[in-house]
Design an enzyme around this catalytic site. Structure first.
Site, PDB file in Angstrom:
ATOM      1  N   PRO A 286       0.777  -1.234   0.000  1.00  0.00           N
ATOM      2  CA  PRO A 286       0.000   0.000   0.000  1.00  0.00           C
ATOM      3  C   PRO A 286       0.807   1.282   0.000  1.00  0.00           C
ATOM      4  CG  PRO A 286      -0.121  -1.070   2.159  1.00  0.00           C
ATOM      5  CD  PRO A 286       0.880  -1.792   1.349  1.00  0.00           C
ATOM      6  N   GLU A 287       1.251   1.726  -1.151  1.00  0.00           N
ATOM      7  CA  GLU A 287       1.592   3.138  -1.309  1.00  0.00           C
ATOM      8  C   GLU A 287       0.458   3.708  -2.151  1.00  0.00           C
ATOM      9  OE1 GLU A 287       5.715   4.258  -1.891  1.00  0.00           O
ATOM     10  OE2 GLU A 287       6.429   2.431  -0.942  1.00  0.00           O
TER      11      GLU A 287
ATOM     12  N   LYS B 277      -3.096   7.925   0.268  1.00  0.00           N
ATOM     13  CA  LYS B 277      -3.213   6.524   0.644  1.00  0.00           C
ATOM     14  C   LYS B 277      -4.563   6.218   1.282  1.00  0.00           C
ATOM     15  CE  LYS B 277       1.757   6.492   1.389  1.00  0.00           C
ATOM     16  NZ  LYS B 277       2.810   6.588   2.425  1.00  0.00           N
TER      17      LYS B 277
ATOM     18  N   ARG C  13      -6.419  17.905   5.135  1.00  0.00           N
ATOM     19  CA  ARG C  13      -5.129  17.717   5.817  1.00  0.00           C
ATOM     20  C   ARG C  13      -4.156  16.903   4.984  1.00  0.00           C
ATOM     21  NH1 ARG C  13      -4.567  12.643   8.171  1.00  0.00           N
ATOM     22  NH2 ARG C  13      -6.537  11.543   8.503  1.00  0.00           N
TER      23      ARG C  13
ATOM     24  N   ASN D 201       7.543   4.554   1.468  1.00  0.00           N
ATOM     25  CA  ASN D 201       8.960   4.359   1.766  1.00  0.00           C
ATOM     26  C   ASN D 201       9.781   3.858   0.575  1.00  0.00           C
ATOM     27  OD1 ASN D 201      11.050   4.595   3.615  1.00  0.00           O
ATOM     28  ND2 ASN D 201      10.971   2.421   4.126  1.00  0.00           N
TER      29      ASN D 201
ATOM     30  N   ARG E 153      11.887   4.951   9.417  1.00  0.00           N
ATOM     31  CA  ARG E 153      11.849   3.995   8.321  1.00  0.00           C
ATOM     32  C   ARG E 153      13.206   3.955   7.644  1.00  0.00           C
ATOM     33  NH1 ARG E 153       6.593   4.112   6.621  1.00  0.00           N
ATOM     34  NH2 ARG E 153       7.057   2.057   5.795  1.00  0.00           N
TER      35      ARG E 153
END
Length: 260
Positions: free
Chosen positions: A2-3, A52, A120, A161, A247
């Site tokens: 999941p990106e 996401k 946001r 990441n 990360r």
DNA sequence: ATAATATGGTGAT
DNA sequence: TCACCCTATTATC
């Protein structure tokens, strides 16, 4: 998985299965009973991805899903098989069944809450209505390293990441470069490459950042340049690992010199 | 076979 | 800084 590309791909896949139809909404796992009851039987009016996040719209309310690290979508044609694993939500139309396992976030939002969520989130590189100026303003005013800013979903959304390390390597930018040391030209290249790579990710349903590679063969394999790799494919230097935002980030000090 | 690890983000401490 | 969510793949026996 999941990106940002995963969520946009899910929206594309699931729209024809669900939108415009009354949905049976349930929570086989039992941890979303109230929300499921609230949405059950209503018409799904749209599916939208923002960074996401995924929103299943039901008129003035929306089911908000964020997969987190473990979450996954699974879909099948009806008649549906028994739920497998911890299915938090099952969305069933006449023709298809969508199961959502292990999402980080699963909640019903009203209009103000939906607006707050979208507000946001920084501009999403995969959305045609994204305004890169918002990201440029944040980055050019920040002393924080670009490796942190690219992962900050309030600055720019959709990049995770793997894409972070890959995009910075492809554009020969060190992740420790402060945002306010990034030129407009470099920013434009980072933005354009992000759009380019995540679009490929949507199409392939997989992260592919190596030019010319069409299909995903293994988890990383030939799909990525430096993520989780020992050596730089361009210059054979050793890839350095550093911790950024908790990360692992990967960097080739030769190709991405620290020019501060 | 079993264990370790992670493409993420939130909320508690 | 840490627990949590509890999947899928990879690494290790």
């Amino acid at each position: 998985m999941p990106e940002g590309h995963t969520l946009h791909r899910a929206a594309l896949d699931q729209r024809p299965m669900l939108v415009g139809q009354h949905l049976d909404v349930s929570s086989p796992q039992g941890r979303f009973m109230e929300g499921a009851e609230r949405l059950d039987g209503r018409i799904c009016t749209g599916i939208e991805a923002y960074g996401k996040h995924l929103l299943y719209c039901f008129d003035a309310e929306a089911l908000h899903i964020h997969l987190g690290l473990f979450g996954v979508f699974k879909f099948q044609k009806c008649p549906a098989a028994e739920p497998k694993g911890a299915v938090r939500v099952r969305l069933m139309s006449k023709s298809h069944c969508v199961d959502i396992n292990g999402p980080n976030c699963c909640e019903v939002l009203d209009m103000p809450a939906r607006a707050a969520l979208i507000g946001r989130i920084g501009p999403d590189v995969l959305r045609s209505d994204a305004d890169p100026e918002r990201a440029w303003v944040r980055i050019s005013k920040s002393k924080a390293p670009i490796g942190l800013l690219l992962m900050d979903q309030s600055v720019i959304s959709g990049i995770g990441n793997i894409y972070r390390s890959e995009i910075l390597w492809r554009q020969k930018v060190s992740p420790v470069t402060p945002g306010n040391a990034i030129s407009r030209e470099i920013f434009d290249r980072l933005w354009a490459d992000s759009v380019h790579l995540l679009k490929i990710g949507v199409k392939a349903n997989s992260i592919i950042t190596v030019d010319g590679v069409k299909k995903a063969r293994s988890r990383y394999g030939e799909r990525v340049n430096i993520f989780n790799k020992p050596h730089c494919p361009a210059c054979a230097s050793q890839i350095r690992r550093l911790e950024m935002a908790g990360r692992r980030a990967f960097i080739c000090d030769t190709c991405q010199p620290d020019v501060r």
